[in-house]
Design a protein around this motif. Sequence first.
Motif, PDB file in Angstrom:
ATOM      1  N   LEU A 140       0.768  -1.348   0.093  1.00  0.00           N
ATOM      2  CA  LEU A 140      -0.074   0.148  -0.001  1.00  0.00           C
ATOM      3  C   LEU A 140       1.005   1.313  -0.034  1.00  0.00           C
ATOM      4  N   ARG A 154       2.966   4.141  -1.378  1.00  0.00           N
ATOM      5  CA  ARG A 154       3.012   4.871  -2.589  1.00  0.00           C
ATOM      6  C   ARG A 154       4.187   6.138  -2.455  1.00  0.00           C
ATOM      7  N   ARG A 180      -7.072   2.196   0.768  1.00  0.00           N
ATOM      8  CA  ARG A 180      -6.039   1.520  -0.194  1.00  0.00           C
ATOM      9  C   ARG A 180      -6.085  -0.003  -0.310  1.00  0.00           C
ATOM     10  N   TRP A 217      -6.789  -2.312  -3.386  1.00  0.00           N
ATOM     11  CA  TRP A 217      -5.646  -3.326  -3.832  1.00  0.00           C
ATOM     12  C   TRP A 217      -6.559  -4.776  -4.004  1.00  0.00           C
TER      13      TRP A 217
END
Length: 575
Positions: A503, A505, A531, A535
């Motif tokens: 997760l 970024r 997130r 996913w």
Amino acid sequence: MENAQEEHGFKKRLTSYGDKDFALFLRKAFIKGAGYSSDALDCPIVGIIDTGSGYNPCHGNVPQLIEAIKRGVMLEGALPVEFPTISLHESFAHPTSMWLRNLMSMDTEEMLKAQPMDSVVLIGGCDKTVPAQLMGALSANIPSVQLVTGSMLTGSHGGKRVGACTDCRAYWARYRASEVDEVEIEEVNSQLVGSVGTCSVMGTASTMACVAEALGMAPLGSASPPAPTAARTRVAEQCGRLAATVLLKDGMKPRDILQKKNFENAMRMLLAIGGSTNGVIHLIAIAGRMGIKLDLKDFDKLGETTPVLVDLKPSGMNYMEDFHRAGGVPRVLHELRDRIHLDALTITGRTLGEELAVYHGLDFEQSIIRPVSSPIYPTGGLVPLFGSLAPNGALIKVSAASAALLERRTRAVVFTSAADMAARIDSPKLDVTESDILVLQNIGPIGGPGMPEAGLLPIPKKLARKGVKDMLRISDGRMSGTAGGSIVLHVSPEAALGGPLALVRSGDEIAISVGERRLDLCVTEEEMAARKKEWFERHQGELEAKRARRGYEGLYMREVTGAEDGCDFRFLAGQ
């Protein structure tokens, strides 16, 4: 099944024909066809696992070791019989040797259980072979002694000693930074591996050799003699004699020897030698075959009172040849004698304390193995981390890291796979500074697959050419035991399972505190939840497809555990 206490030699483990006497008659007929006499067939048998392979230069001396083992076995009146199993080499296994470690352990276990032998000498060496053999031997539970092939000799380049594989990585980093040209990199390539044998530094092979000795599964003083030396050959003969005498007479099986205290001794050895991070995974897996649970907190607790004592690359400056001359594992155990379980049993039938008491020559002056009062590093070189980024744990080798990078909160630069990293790491357009954290996703046990040793992300070329030598790097993969740097490894749950690492970024901040044993992703819980939902919507089908694949690939994807459980197969663990 037959009673192993009543039968020995070729009478053990007869093939099922429905007629025991016919099965023995047929077996004798075939073995006599190989030239054996009736007298030979009445002897106890010592099996010898032959892991020699044209694809495994680390095991290039196996034929000589087998001859020495045979000599030792026959000196004691037993019959040696060699047989092959899978052989693994780090540079000749696709996608990784870790992908095949459990398969080798299964091969070892099933061949030990299928074939007639009263004891066995396990010949391992290259990184995954020793843990695979110990895992298999524990599961088969027949009298076993571990022999390693020994380390290679060092080479020389420009008047300096060089050896695989710490120097391999150092010269490659210099080549990427344009400090070494094409001609020199080719020249050093011919010097890094001075002979057959395993890596000449404290990498995974050397680590597991030392660990096997500290466990009590290998003779004292057997881990360190280099592969091409007479000392290594004499160790092989000793193993043959041991397998034909003590192990046969007492019938001592691995499960009779190994207890939690043996594993604690092995853990202290791993910490004191500045051993490979891979050794943690392997020890957890080996113990797991006995139903003994080791976890990262066990290592951390022991690390508080176990300093790094051995000055070998990558934590120090020297090589396995130097370690051997300094006294090897017995000298380390001697220095740790007040902190280890001296009452732990060994394959000789004596305790570790009894073995050390009769091992002479441990007090001479040398500088490779330090006393506890003057260590290389004051506490254990391996430190676990936990937090929102690694709920099940992660690991960092602080003895080979840059202290300035171990307490910070800074920006992440994320690569979603090894392929993504390869495509972008050297791009002049990559948005990265030396203060950033490089994050590599999807190189865990499933994501890799096989948990590749790609955790040592290269320094981006544009930074390397400015002189940057180290950066904080984080992944769910592994790194070679020969490597060094500020590298956080084994992040679990892995990204391919939707763990927090998946997760992260680019631009997120990550906080690391080795002092507090923390690794956290500085993102709100609400953002993390969003997130994660996204996913799983995108990737759940990919995971299910991997687990539905045929053959060994599908078996691996369904059964492999996380790094915190040793990456063993679920159905192989336990008693």
